[in-house]
Design a protein around this motif. Structure first.
Motif, short mmCIF file in Angstrom:
data_model
loop_
_atom_site.label_atom_id
_atom_site.label_comp_id
_atom_site.label_asym_id
_atom_site.label_seq_id
_atom_site.Cartn_x
_atom_site.Cartn_y
_atom_site.Cartn_z
N LYS A 71 0.84 -1.19 0.00
CA LYS A 71 0.00 0.00 0.00
C LYS A 71 0.88 1.25 0.00
O LYS A 71 1.90 1.30 0.69
CB LYS A 71 -0.91 0.02 1.22
N ARG A 124 0.73 5.40 0.69
CA ARG A 124 -0.07 6.48 1.28
C ARG A 124 0.25 7.78 0.55
O ARG A 124 1.40 8.19 0.47
CB ARG A 124 0.25 6.60 2.76
N PRO A 182 -9.22 13.69 0.32
CA PRO A 182 -10.01 12.51 -0.09
C PRO A 182 -11.27 12.87 -0.87
O PRO A 182 -11.76 12.07 -1.66
CB PRO A 182 -10.36 11.83 1.24
N GLN A 221 -6.51 5.24 -7.25
CA GLN A 221 -6.77 3.82 -7.00
C GLN A 221 -6.73 3.04 -8.31
O GLN A 221 -6.23 1.90 -8.34
CB GLN A 221 -8.13 3.66 -6.32
N LYS A 248 -2.06 -1.17 -3.59
CA LYS A 248 -3.21 -0.47 -3.02
C LYS A 248 -2.85 0.98 -2.75
O LYS A 248 -1.67 1.34 -2.65
CB LYS A 248 -3.67 -1.17 -1.75
N CYS A 249 -3.88 1.80 -2.58
CA CYS A 249 -3.68 3.24 -2.38
C CYS A 249 -4.51 3.71 -1.20
O CYS A 249 -5.67 3.32 -1.06
CB CYS A 249 -4.07 3.98 -3.65
N ASP A 250 -3.91 4.53 -0.36
CA ASP A 250 -4.62 5.10 0.78
C ASP A 250 -4.39 6.60 0.77
O ASP A 250 -3.25 7.06 0.87
CB ASP A 250 -4.09 4.47 2.08
N THR A 286 -4.33 10.12 2.42
CA THR A 286 -4.18 10.61 3.78
C THR A 286 -4.20 12.13 3.79
O THR A 286 -3.88 12.78 2.79
CB THR A 286 -2.87 10.11 4.40
#
Length: 388
Positions: free
Chosen positions: A254, A256, A261, A304, A313-315, A317
Motif C-alpha cells: 500500500k 499512502r 479525499p 486507485q 493499493k492506495c490510501d 491521507t
C-alpha cells in the motif's frame, strides 16, 4: 469566404500538434481559406521541416487526415525554422501574405514543480518568450490567442468562471492579488495573461485567453488515447512503472498519498481542447475561456485505478506520512514527484463553469473521462509511458 491567416507555435507539443491537425483539415478540405504558418526550431539533429513532416505523417495522426497526402498537407503551411526567442524581422518578412494575423500561441514548458530550475524555465520559456513573440508579431497582428492554464487560478474552491482577469471601470485589467499559485508555471501564466491584455489594449490589438486543464490523450478522434507525451497525472503511472522495473514496488503493498479525499482533478482530452481552440479563436466575443471537462475525476478513483493496474493499493491521507514510517516506495514517491502532486491533490473542492464552452461545442459529444480512464491509462502503460 474571408481569409483566415494563422501563425501557430508549439506544434511539436501535445496540444499544438492537435491544433495543427484540426487547422490542416479545415484548410485542406476547403472549409477555411487563407495562410497557415508554424514556428519550429531545429532540434536533436532534425531540421524544422523534418520535424514537421514527422508530425504530419505520424502513425497516430487523426483518421480525418488519412485521406490527404503528406505533401498536399505541407502545401498549406509556411514554415519558420527558429526558436520563438530567435524570431526577427527577416522571419516576419516571410509572412507577407499573412495580413490580419491570428497568432495561436500553444508553446510552453510544463513543469509543475516548485524549484529554482522550474522558475527559470517558466520565466524564460513561457514568460519572456511570449513577450518576445507578442512584440515581434505586432506589425501584422490582428489577434493574439494565448493558451494559458485552467490551473493559473491556483487554490480555489467553489465555482470557477472563465473570468480570471477582471476589469475596472475604465476597462483596464485587474490582477487578483488573492490568487495563490502553487508553482512558477502557474504564476507566470497568470502574469502573462494580465500583461497580454494590457499590451493589446495599448496597441489596439484583439486578444483571447484559452485555459485547458490537465490534458489527457484523445477520446474523440481515432486512433483513440494517443498523446505524444505522458505528463501531469500520467507521471504517477510512469513512476509506478519505473518502480516495478527496479523492484522498489512490491505487489500487494500500500502507498499512502497526501491528498484531499473529497478532491477531484479536471482532466480533458487533447482533441476536445484543440477543437475548442479552433472553434473559438475567431470569435471576438470570447475573451477568456476555460477549455475543461464538465465533470471532474475524483482523486480517489484516479489514483486507485493507477495503483490497481500496478498491483498495489492506495490510501489517501490528510498529510504526508512521517518519514520514519515510510516504505521504500513511499520514500521514493515523496523524494521525486510527491511534492508536485501534493499541491494539486490538496486543492479545495471546486467546479468549472462550462456554459460558454459547451455553447460553442454543443454538437461535440463530451467524452466521459471517468468511464474511459482505464482504456486511456492502458494505452499509456502498454506504451511504457514513452514519448510517441
Amino acid at each position: 469566404m474571408t481569409n483566415t491567416n494563422v501563425l501557430l507555435t508549439g506544434v511539436t507539443g501535445i496540444l499544438g500538434r492537435h491544433v495543427l491537425y484540426e487547422l490542416l483539415y479545415l484548410y485542406a478540405s476547403g472549409r477555411k481559406m487563407g495562410a497557415l504558418g508554424v514556428v519550429i526550431r531545429t532540434r536533436s539533429g532534425q531540421t524544422g521541416l523534418e520535424r514537421l513532416k514527422t508530425i504530419i505523417a505520424h502513425r497516430y495522426r487523426p483518421a480525418y487526415l488519412k485521406g490527404y497526402a503528406v505533401n498536399d498537407l505541407l502545401k498549406h503551411i509556411t514554415l519558420i525554422e527558429a526558436g520563438i526567442e530567435e524570431l526577427n524581422a527577416a522571419h516576419l518578412a516571410t509572412l507577407e501574405n499573412f495580413d490580419n494575423l491570428h497568432v495561436i500561441h500553444t508553446a510552453a514548458e510544463t513543469d509543475l514543480s516548485n524549484t529554482s530550475t522550474a522558475n527559470e524555465k517558466a520565466f524564460t520559456h513561457n514568460y519572456l518568450a511570449t513577450k518576445h513573440l507578442l512584440a515581434w508579431c505586432t506589425p501584422k497582428l490582428y489577434k493574439f490567442i494565448f493558451i494559458s492554464s485552467a490551473f493559473s487560478i491556483g487554490h480555489q474552491e467553489g465555482v470557477i468562471t472563465d473570468q480570471y482577469i477582471q476589469f475596472d471601470a475604465a476597462g483596464d485589467p485587474v490582477l487578483n492579488e488573492e490568487i495563490k499559485n502553487r508553482n512558477p508555471y502557474e504564476r507566470f501564466k497568470i502574469k502573462m495573461e494580465f500583461e497580454l491584455i494590457k499590451y493589446c489594449r495599448q496597441h489596439g490589438k484583439a486578444w483571447q485567453i484559452v485555459r485547458p486543464s490537465s490534458i489527457c490523450g484523445r477520446m474523440l478522434d481515432e486512433p483513440l488515447y494517443y498523446t505524444p507525451t505522458f505528463n501531469v497525472f500520467y507521471l504517477f503511472g510512469k513512476f509506478l512503472y519505473a518502480c516495478s522495473l527496479s523492484n522498489i514496488l512490491r505487489m500487494g503493498e500500500k502507498i499512502r498519498i497526501a491528498a484531499n479525499p473529497a478532491g477531484s482533478m479536471n482532466i480533458v482530452p487533447v482533441d476536445y481542447v484543440a477543437k475548442a481552440i479552433v472553434r473559438s479563436f475567431e470569435n471576438d466575443a470570447i475573451g477568456q475561456l476555460n477549455a475543461v471537462s464538465s465533470r471532474h475525476v475524483p482523486v480517489a478513483y484516479l489514483f486507485q485505478s493507477m495503483c490497481n493496474y500496478a498491483g498495489i493499493k492506495c490510501d489517501l491521507t490528510a498529510c504526508e506520512p512521517p518519514p520514519g514510517s515510510m516504505s521504500v516506495l513511499e520514500k521514493q514517491y515523496y523524494e521525486t514527484i510527491g511534492p508536485m502532486f501534493s499541491s494539486y491533490l490538496s486543492t479545495p473542492v471546486h467546479q468549472f463553469d462550462t456554459v460558454r464552452l459547451r455553447g460553442i461545442m454543443s454538437d461535440v459529444v463530451e467524452a466521459d473521462v471517468v468511464k474511459g480512464f482505464k482504456d486511456l491509462y492502458e494505452f499509456a502503460y502498454e506504451n511504457e509511458f514513452r514519448s510517441l
